[in-house]
Design a protein around this motif. Structure first.
Motif: not given
Length: 255
Positions: A163-184
């Motif tokens: 809607v804001k005219g932004l060409e976005a790509a999102i690829y976020s992840h949980p981080v904590g005890y592992h770089g790619h942690g448990a979670g959504p």
């Protein structure tokens, strides 16, 4: 090095967040030290040299990287958004860097412009790339709420960005005890649609994420070439608010 803060009397979740703030600051300091004129000579330094330097700077203070690190660049007239090799003036440099400390993992991406003499107007054009990518971060942060699934968070954030005219790509992840942690999982680099399984998990309070994303900007000063803002920061999600633990990149860093 950051203190462990084990004796503060804080809840375990709060202690972990306090540790993460100090660790995130170390990540930012290492990156800024590596991306300097002391360590980068145009036409001489290669992206591999900076990767090794990042690893050494971490190792010298007792830290162990859990991937890469990775360094690449974008260059006017070259469509590849992840070039590697010899670094030249005028390049937009990007790093992806993460290490382990005290049982916690960092995951950080920032971008730097290797200033070319006489091209200050180019700086202004590239600054827009950062501004637009920050806006994608803002959208994702606003849509974070407890109980929403990673898939739904991805969907509404991409819709708001469009809607804001932004060409976005999102690829976020949980981080904590592992770089790619448990979670959504909130999107994948190669999949901006529903992710079955991990994408169906719900966002929980008092959790940390690597807010990883990019925004594509067609830059007039680069002859309408697509330029990407690749940013990633460690954030804490608490009481339906996002906290950038050691801040975030909000301007074009100059070398």
């Amino acid at each position: 090095m950051p203190k462990t803060l084990q004796s503060t009397g804080c809840r375990p979740e709060v202690r972990r967040r306090l540790r993460f703030t100090g660790i995130d600051r170390i990540a930012h300091v290492i990156i800024r030290n590596a991306f300097s004129r002391d360590n980068i000579t145009p036409g001489v330094t290669k992206t591999r040299d900076i990767e090794l330097l990042l690893k050494k700077l971490a190792y010298d203070i007792g830290l162990k990287t859990w991937f890469g690190p990775d360094v690449d660049f974008q260059r006017k007239g070259v469509e590849d958004a992840r070039c590697t090799g010899l670094i030249e003036e005028g390049d937009l440099l990007h790093c992806d860097f993460g290490f382990m400390y005290n049982g916690l993992a960092t995951d950080t991406q920032q971008v730097f412009y290797l200033k070319k003499e006489g091209y200050d107007d180019l700086k202004l054009g590239l600054a827009e790339v950062i501004r637009r990518t920050n806006e994608v971060q803002n959208i994702l942060a606003r849509n974070f709420r407890e109980g929403i699934t990673g898939n739904e968070l991805l969907r509404v954030s991409l819709e708001d960005a469009k809607v804001k005219g932004l060409e976005a790509a999102i690829y976020s992840h949980p981080v904590g005890y592992h770089g790619h942690g448990a979670g959504p999982v909130i999107g994948l680099w190669n999949n901006q649609d529903r992710i079955s399984g991990a994408g169906d998990l719900k966002i929980r309070n008092m959790t940390c994420f690597a807010m990883e994303l990019n925004c594509r900007t067609r830059l007039s000063l680069w002859d309408e070439q697509n330029v990407y803002g690749f940013l990633e920061e460690t954030v804490a999600f608490t009481d339906n608010e996002i906290d950038y633990l050691d801040g975030r990149q909000k301007e074009l860093f100059l070398i």
